[in-house]
Scaffold this active site. Sequence first.
Site, mmCIF file in Angstrom:
data_model
loop_
_atom_site.group_PDB
_atom_site.id
_atom_site.type_symbol
_atom_site.label_atom_id
_atom_site.label_comp_id
_atom_site.label_asym_id
_atom_site.label_seq_id
_atom_site.Cartn_x
_atom_site.Cartn_y
_atom_site.Cartn_z
ATOM 1 N N SER A 269 61.661 -52.539 28.098
ATOM 2 C CA SER A 269 60.009 -52.659 27.643
ATOM 3 C C SER A 269 60.516 -54.038 26.985
ATOM 4 O O SER A 269 61.192 -54.818 26.279
ATOM 5 C CB SER A 269 59.429 -51.501 25.954
ATOM 6 O OG SER A 269 58.574 -52.720 26.334
ATOM 7 N N TYR B 229 53.569 -58.088 30.569
ATOM 8 C CA TYR B 229 52.188 -57.187 30.407
ATOM 9 C C TYR B 229 52.359 -58.504 31.216
ATOM 10 O O TYR B 229 52.766 -60.018 31.358
ATOM 11 C CB TYR B 229 52.289 -57.346 29.368
ATOM 12 C CG TYR B 229 52.660 -56.421 28.176
ATOM 13 C CD1 TYR B 229 51.893 -54.590 28.271
ATOM 14 C CD2 TYR B 229 53.540 -56.658 27.273
ATOM 15 C CE1 TYR B 229 52.660 -53.694 27.856
ATOM 16 C CE2 TYR B 229 54.284 -55.279 26.736
ATOM 17 C CZ TYR B 229 53.511 -54.065 26.618
ATOM 18 O OH TYR B 229 54.229 -53.038 26.070
ATOM 19 N N THR C 21 52.557 -53.206 33.646
ATOM 20 C CA THR C 21 51.628 -52.294 32.655
ATOM 21 C C THR C 21 50.318 -53.187 32.412
ATOM 22 O O THR C 21 50.405 -54.693 32.119
ATOM 23 C CB THR C 21 52.133 -52.621 31.057
ATOM 24 O OG1 THR C 21 53.461 -51.677 31.212
ATOM 25 C CG2 THR C 21 51.373 -51.737 31.186
ATOM 26 N N LYS D 25 52.256 -49.617 36.071
ATOM 27 C CA LYS D 25 51.950 -48.595 35.495
ATOM 28 C C LYS D 25 50.742 -48.781 34.808
ATOM 29 O O LYS D 25 50.315 -50.368 34.011
ATOM 30 C CB LYS D 25 52.865 -48.665 34.177
ATOM 31 C CG LYS D 25 53.566 -47.778 33.447
ATOM 32 C CD LYS D 25 54.066 -48.298 32.097
ATOM 33 C CE LYS D 25 54.587 -47.257 31.620
ATOM 34 N NZ LYS D 25 52.999 -47.264 30.863
ATOM 35 N N HIS E 117 49.097 -44.743 28.448
ATOM 36 C CA HIS E 117 49.600 -45.384 27.848
ATOM 37 C C HIS E 117 50.100 -43.956 26.858
ATOM 38 O O HIS E 117 50.402 -44.514 25.772
ATOM 39 C CB HIS E 117 48.661 -46.173 27.437
ATOM 40 C CG HIS E 117 49.565 -47.484 26.920
ATOM 41 N ND1 HIS E 117 49.776 -49.033 27.833
ATOM 42 C CD2 HIS E 117 50.499 -47.734 25.441
ATOM 43 C CE1 HIS E 117 51.098 -49.726 27.254
ATOM 44 N NE2 HIS E 117 51.125 -49.054 26.035
#
Length: 391
Positions: A106, A129, A155, A254, A278
Amino acid sequence: MTPACVDDYRSAARRRLPRFLFDYIDGGSYAEVTMRRNVADLQRLPLRQRVMRDVSDVRLDTRLLGRDVSLPVALAPIGLAGLYARRGEVQAARAAEAAGVPFILSASACCAIEEVAPAVHGPLLFQLYMIKDRGFMEALLDRVRAAGVETLVLTVDLIVHSPRYRDMRSTLTGRQGLGARLVRMAEIARHPRWAWDVGVRGGPHILGNFAPAMPDGAGLAQFTDWVSRNFDPSISWDDLAWVRERWKGPLVLKGILDPADARHACEAGASAIVVSNHGGRQLDGAPSTISALPAVVEAVAGKAEILLDGGIRSGIDVLRALACGANGVLIGRAWAFALAAAGGTGVRHMLDLLRQELAVAMALTGHSHIDQIGSGTLLPPWADNDPAPIG
């Protein structure tokens, strides 16, 4: 007690972690309706038991996200995992590699890509992100590439931060005065093993990947505020062209639930799509991922790999997802609970449990290999006397 399933690891994590960290893992947005649907709708799908099918050699190996894997599972990106166990992302990455499954780091990890990548032999996947500061985002992509990452997971469903009641009640978010700090300190004092292992020995407690962009500090206290100020709600499909100019490797999107969005993702060059809400942590009231999956599979029509994220709590759930058309699954809370309870050893053991459960479920449904699993693995939902999945 040796954990026998993911729920046992959840119970162990609850005992070991301060409440504000356990609730951060365990909770969802608002009333947590979507989070509960993810689990319940999977478990409503009845499996078709078959016999006399020669399942003496059940094999779980397959291809997933461009690599050979020992079972169709990948560890989803989980933020702040370095607060669940000492240097948690490093421990989880090593456990995933030992188990033969992909690990997705992440962007909101405590351990930076420069710390995690050298800890394993193969390339990691990295999740990112869209960030308002495109200069910093470009620099981070350069760092990720230099660390040997080949696949980027973008994401797309965290454009605004959805409130989570549990985090407010536990003081992780919301007003951050002296009272909130005292509540967290009291929780830490009630969990001395965690305080010593992670609080004292597990530093630095910062967002390692984002630290260069957080001049006011990159710790837990600044995390939510920085997210709300820097994640970009203005993004559109046109912004993917900007990413593609700077990232030539495989790109995974995602956070897709709608078939129209899935088609857009394919047109934008996504090599894989993750059907995800999520983990029920964003739009409360959205459909479960398993109920959204079949329409996405139909829309994609083989143009991209499809993974399911959300609600996976057992190897039986993995089988259900594959039967509904997924090529594989991401697991998030399952590995976070195991990491919090027993570190990397717990993650490896949890993956072994999923492996055993999937192998047994395949044998009892008459399958010897992953490629044999399909819609015929399921009975019609109405045959189980349960309501059809919500969605």
